[in-house]
Design a protein around this motif. Structure first.
Motif: not given
Length: 76
Positions: A12-13, A15-16, A34, A36, A40-41, A44
């Protein structure tokens, strides 16, 4: 070095940070893609950037590179 650090990140990290810093998507787009929250974005992205920054600092420290403006010698 950056590519290697990115590969070590949790999915996830990774991807962000790729969406934000490599592909230049804005925060709202990443949240939408995502599914989210904005909070959260941000978390991450912060964790991913901190991890990559730490890996780069380790690399440059091992190479003996100066660590910042304070360590650089100014010619007189």
């Amino acid at each position: 070095m950056i590519a290697a650090a990115l590969e070590e990140l949790p999915a996830r990290q990774r991807i962000v940070i790729n969406l934000r810093d490599v592909l230049n998507y804005d925060a709202d787009e990443v949240c939408s893609i995502l599914e989210i929250s904005a909070a959260n974005q941000r978390v991450l992205l912060h964790r991913a950037r901190a991890f990559v920054r730490a890996r780069l600092e380790e690399y440059f420290a091992a190479a003996g590179a100066p660590r910042g403006p304070v360590d650089r010698k100014v010619p007189r």
